[in-house]
Design an enzyme around this catalytic site. Structure first.
Site, PDB file in Angstrom:
ATOM      1  N   LYS A 184      23.229  27.744 -38.644  1.00  7.67           N
ATOM      2  CA  LYS A 184      23.801  27.286 -37.371  1.00  7.67           C
ATOM      3  C   LYS A 184      24.713  26.118 -37.723  1.00  7.67           C
ATOM      4  CE  LYS A 184      23.980  24.853 -34.351  1.00  7.67           C
ATOM      5  NZ  LYS A 184      25.236  24.086 -34.148  1.00  7.67           N
ATOM      6  N   GLU A 257      18.287  15.434 -43.641  1.00  7.01           N
ATOM      7  CA  GLU A 257      19.274  14.559 -44.296  1.00  7.01           C
ATOM      8  C   GLU A 257      20.078  13.917 -43.177  1.00  7.01           C
ATOM      9  OE1 GLU A 257      19.361  13.821 -47.359  1.00  7.01           O
ATOM     10  OE2 GLU A 257      18.208  15.421 -48.300  1.00  7.01           O
ATOM     11  N   CYS A 291      28.228  10.653 -44.845  1.00  9.97           N
ATOM     12  CA  CYS A 291      26.942   9.980 -44.636  1.00  9.97           C
ATOM     13  C   CYS A 291      26.832   8.803 -45.595  1.00  9.97           C
ATOM     14  CB  CYS A 291      25.795  10.960 -44.826  1.00  9.97           C
ATOM     15  SG  CYS A 291      25.887  11.877 -46.359  1.00  9.97           S
ATOM     16  N   GLU A 385      25.131   3.132 -37.407  1.00 10.92           N
ATOM     17  CA  GLU A 385      26.122   3.800 -38.249  1.00 10.92           C
ATOM     18  C   GLU A 385      27.464   3.904 -37.506  1.00 10.92           C
ATOM     19  OE1 GLU A 385      25.395   8.039 -38.759  1.00 10.92           O
ATOM     20  OE2 GLU A 385      26.206   7.943 -40.787  1.00 10.92           O
TER      21      GLU A 385
HETATM   22  P1  NAD Z   1      24.736  16.004 -35.061  1.00  5.97           P
HETATM   23  O1  NAD Z   1      23.348  15.575 -35.304  1.00  5.97           O
HETATM   24  O2  NAD Z   1      25.352  15.691 -33.758  1.00  5.97           O
HETATM   25  O3  NAD Z   1      24.868  17.594 -35.228  1.00  5.97           O
HETATM   26  C1  NAD Z   1      24.411  18.233 -36.394  1.00  5.97           C
HETATM   27  C2  NAD Z   1      24.041  19.670 -36.074  1.00  5.97           C
HETATM   28  O4  NAD Z   1      22.892  19.688 -35.217  1.00  5.97           O
HETATM   29  C3  NAD Z   1      25.131  20.446 -35.352  1.00  5.97           C
HETATM   30  O5  NAD Z   1      25.202  21.740 -35.901  1.00  5.97           O
HETATM   31  C4  NAD Z   1      24.613  20.483 -33.925  1.00  5.97           C
HETATM   32  O6  NAD Z   1      25.083  21.578 -33.193  1.00  5.97           O
HETATM   33  C5  NAD Z   1      23.115  20.600 -34.147  1.00  5.97           C
HETATM   34  N1  NAD Z   1      22.268  20.218 -33.017  1.00  5.97           N
HETATM   35  C6  NAD Z   1      22.591  19.418 -31.966  1.00  5.97           C
HETATM   36  N2  NAD Z   1      21.525  19.312 -31.137  1.00  5.97           N
HETATM   37  C7  NAD Z   1      20.521  20.039 -31.664  1.00  5.97           C
HETATM   38  C8  NAD Z   1      19.177  20.302 -31.267  1.00  5.97           C
HETATM   39  N3  NAD Z   1      18.665  19.805 -30.152  1.00  5.97           N
HETATM   40  N4  NAD Z   1      18.417  21.086 -32.066  1.00  5.97           N
HETATM   41  C9  NAD Z   1      18.917  21.598 -33.211  1.00  5.97           C
HETATM   42  N5  NAD Z   1      20.191  21.381 -33.629  1.00  5.97           N
HETATM   43  C10 NAD Z   1      20.986  20.612 -32.867  1.00  5.97           C
HETATM   44  O7  NAD Z   1      25.597  15.403 -36.275  1.00  5.97           O
HETATM   45  P2  NAD Z   1      27.167  15.437 -36.482  1.00  5.97           P
HETATM   46  O8  NAD Z   1      27.778  14.498 -35.496  1.00  5.97           O
HETATM   47  O9  NAD Z   1      27.668  16.813 -36.578  1.00  5.97           O
HETATM   48  O10 NAD Z   1      27.275  14.827 -37.965  1.00  5.97           O
HETATM   49  C11 NAD Z   1      27.382  13.458 -38.238  1.00  5.97           C
HETATM   50  C12 NAD Z   1      26.064  12.884 -38.697  1.00  5.97           C
HETATM   51  O11 NAD Z   1      25.558  13.599 -39.826  1.00  5.97           O
HETATM   52  C13 NAD Z   1      26.187  11.463 -39.160  1.00  5.97           C
HETATM   53  O12 NAD Z   1      25.108  10.711 -38.645  1.00  5.97           O
HETATM   54  C14 NAD Z   1      26.087  11.554 -40.663  1.00  5.97           C
HETATM   55  O13 NAD Z   1      25.663  10.388 -41.300  1.00  5.97           O
HETATM   56  C15 NAD Z   1      25.129  12.669 -40.830  1.00  5.97           C
HETATM   57  N6  NAD Z   1      25.210  13.239 -42.175  1.00  5.97           N
HETATM   58  C16 NAD Z   1      24.162  13.086 -43.059  1.00  5.97           C
HETATM   59  C17 NAD Z   1      24.245  13.573 -44.360  1.00  5.97           C
HETATM   60  C18 NAD Z   1      23.129  13.419 -45.361  1.00  5.97           C
HETATM   61  O14 NAD Z   1      23.107  14.168 -46.340  1.00  5.97           O
HETATM   62  N7  NAD Z   1      22.213  12.481 -45.198  1.00  5.97           N
HETATM   63  C19 NAD Z   1      25.404  14.222 -44.748  1.00  5.97           C
HETATM   64  C20 NAD Z   1      26.445  14.352 -43.844  1.00  5.97           C
HETATM   65  C21 NAD Z   1      26.336  13.877 -42.550  1.00  5.97           C
END
Ligand code: NAD
Length: 483
Positions: A184, A257, A291, A385
């Site tokens: 997803k 992550e 991230c 962040e």
């Molecule tokens: P997000 O959490 O908004 O979305 C991530 C994914 O989760 C998307 O595919 C979204 O559709 C899905 N999602 C949303 N609500 C959900 C739910 N209720 N249940 C299941 N899935 C759901 O994150 P984003 O804005 O796309 O990405 C940015 C964030 O990701 C930043 O905080 C960044 O630091 C983090 N990030 C972490 C790493 C790591 O390896 N630690 C790497 C890259 C990005």
């Protein structure tokens, strides 16, 4: 303004379906994917619904031909070859749907190449262990052996910030061990993810091994996370969604992550030119949307003025503009709302006494790099962040203060230290509450197969990176024999 404007873009719209076990779905619900830069329609995705999620689970569990190690190697290696051939096409799609500068998108295809290469190589290795049992007074003439078995079904959920690399870091390790995946990807950047799935099918991946679904969270993501037939949820994204998944996933493996708030710590003995380079690369590459981007620059008070003077000059080199322009270093952030949020946290910090020394203009989702000094330790932009090209500078008085300041946020992903002092380096390695400490490098430095992942709010301490992620997608079975 440091923004360059040009309007040369391809006008063809990419129409893609979701896939249930290799089969494109028909749907009258369509997701429009628009460029964050100029809002043009980049592509469309035919969206899935609850019945497709059910079909994807059934197809994965029904299974199909089990690949040998060599066959898994071949699929991953072939996918790598196809990616090399279509590198430019992938880079264009990444850039168009995410607003990332084309040079960053090309760099990302190189990272995905490495992930596929390492996963292919690792798929050939057997990490089984052997324990002789006659090694204690109560020992027996037996041996215990370990082997890894693939989990029956993985759900992988990915964020927008690296549209290709985040996805390949989930799928390639799963394929390497033979675990079927329902992916997803982010609704903000789905096109690259679906194109990668098509590449894998083309490379010979048995169709039951991969489904790609996008659709309403209540119909796709949430039911998949909760489903008892799913043995692992591997999630990369924000802290808020990650913690929500932790509470709803129930009795299954969960890999999280999450966000980061990584410091670059510049000691008084640092090579300042190196510090300036690392600070700029860490804070502004990928529009600050990593991230492990440098989200806080912590500088020893004795060298702060000299550092800031050089840093402002350097930051001006990170020209912001049309992502498709070869010269652009910083594209957009993911959307206008994100850029407006970033502006707001800068303004709040200024209201608390911080000073902007390099201002950045905003136009839509484009936000020029901003350097801001004297940022109070409790400012929102450094407590939480900030996912964008912001460079907040804070000072500390000695190493104890630096360690305390670094550890003061809820996050614990990675860190970078600029020093040539071995005692300092060792103290940071031992005392920072983070998943990674990079000496004289940016926090984001890694290779794609090294263990990667954070602690505290950044994750549960379970690592990814190709080798560790492969372990996540398996369980260890032990068997013993008379010997
Ligand atoms: P997000 O959490 O908004 O979305 C991530 C994914 O989760 C998307 O595919 C979204 O559709 C899905 N999602 C949303 N609500 C959900 C739910 N209720 N249940 C299941 N899935 C759901 O994150 P984003 O804005 O796309 O990405 C940015 C964030 O990701 C930043 O905080 C960044 O630091 C983090 N990030 C972490 C790493 C790591 O390896 N630690 C790497 C890259 C990005």
């Amino acid at each position: 303004t440091r923004e360059k404007i040009s309007t040369q873009h391809s006008t063809s719209v990419i129409a893609l379906p979701c896939y249930v076990a290799g089969k494109p779905i028909a749907s009258d619900k369509v997701l429009e994917v628009r460029s964050p830069y100029d809002n043009r329609l980049v592509g469309t995705v035919a969206l899935a619904g609850a019945t497709h999620a059910e079909q994807a689970i059934a197809a994965a569990l029904k299974g199909g031909p089990k690949l040998t190690r060599y066959e898994r190697y071949q699929v991953l290696e072939k996918t790598k070859q196809l990616l090399i051939e279509r590198k430019e096409e992938f880079a264009q799609v990444i850039s168009a749907e995410s607003g990332l500068a084309i040079r960053e998108a090309r760099y990302e295809t190189g990272r995905a190449h490495d992930v596929l290469m390492f996963a292919a190589i690792e798929s050939l290795k057997d990490d089984g262990q052997i324990f002789s049992c006659d090694i204690s007074p109560s020992g027996k003439a037996r041996k215990i052996f370990t082997l890894r078995e693939p989990l029956s079904l993985a759900v992988c959920i990915t964020p927008f910030n690296h549209p290709l690399n985040q996805v390949v870091h989930k799928i390639a390790p799963a394929i390497a061990v033979g675990t079927p995946v329902i992916l997803k990807p982010s609704e903000k950047t789905p096109l690259t993810a679906i194109k990668l799935a098509e590449l894998l099918y083309e490379a010979g991946l048995p169709h039951y091994m991969l489904s790609v679904l996008l659709g309403p969270t209540k119909e796709i993501a949430e039911p998949l996370v909760k489903d008892n037939r799913v043995e692992i949820v591997s999630f990369t994204g924000s802290v808020a969604v990650g913690k929500h998944i932790a509470t709803t996933a129930g009795y299954k493996k969960v890999i999280l992550e999450l966000g980061g708030n990584d410091p670059l710590i510049i000691m008084e003995d640092a090579d300042l030119d190196k510090a300036v380079f690392l600070a700029a690369e860490g804070a502004f590459r990928n529009s600050g949307q990593r991230c492990t981007a440098v989200k806080r620059i912590l500088v020893h008070e004795k060298v702060k003025d000299a550092f800031v003077e050089k840093f402002v000059v350097k930051a001006k080199e990170y020209t912001c503009g049309d992502p498709a322009d070869e010269d652009t270093k910083v594209g957009t952030v993911i959307d206008e709302a994100a850029a407006i949020y970033l502006e707001a946290v800068v303004n709040k910090a200024v209201a608390q006494g911080a000073r902007i020394v390099l201002d950045g203009k905003r136009r839509g989702a484009l936000l020029e790099p901003i350097v801001i000094i004297d940022v109070p330790r409790n400012a929102e932009m450094v407590v939480h962040e900030s996912f964008g090209p912001l460079a907040p500078v804070l000072t500390f008085k000695d190493i104890d203060d630096a360690i305390a300041l670094s550890n003061s946020t809820a996050y614990g992903l990675s860190s970078g230290i600029v020093t040539n002092n071995m005692e300092y380096a060792l103290r940071f390695v031992k005392e920072l509450k983070v998943g990674t400490v990079n000496i004289n490098e940016v926090p984001g430095y890694r290779i794609e197969s090294s263990p990667f992942g954070g602690i505290k709010d950044s994750g549960l301490g379970v690592k990814e990176g190709v080798i560790e992620a492969m372990k996540c997608f398996t369980f260890v079975k032990t068997f013993s024999m008379p010997w």
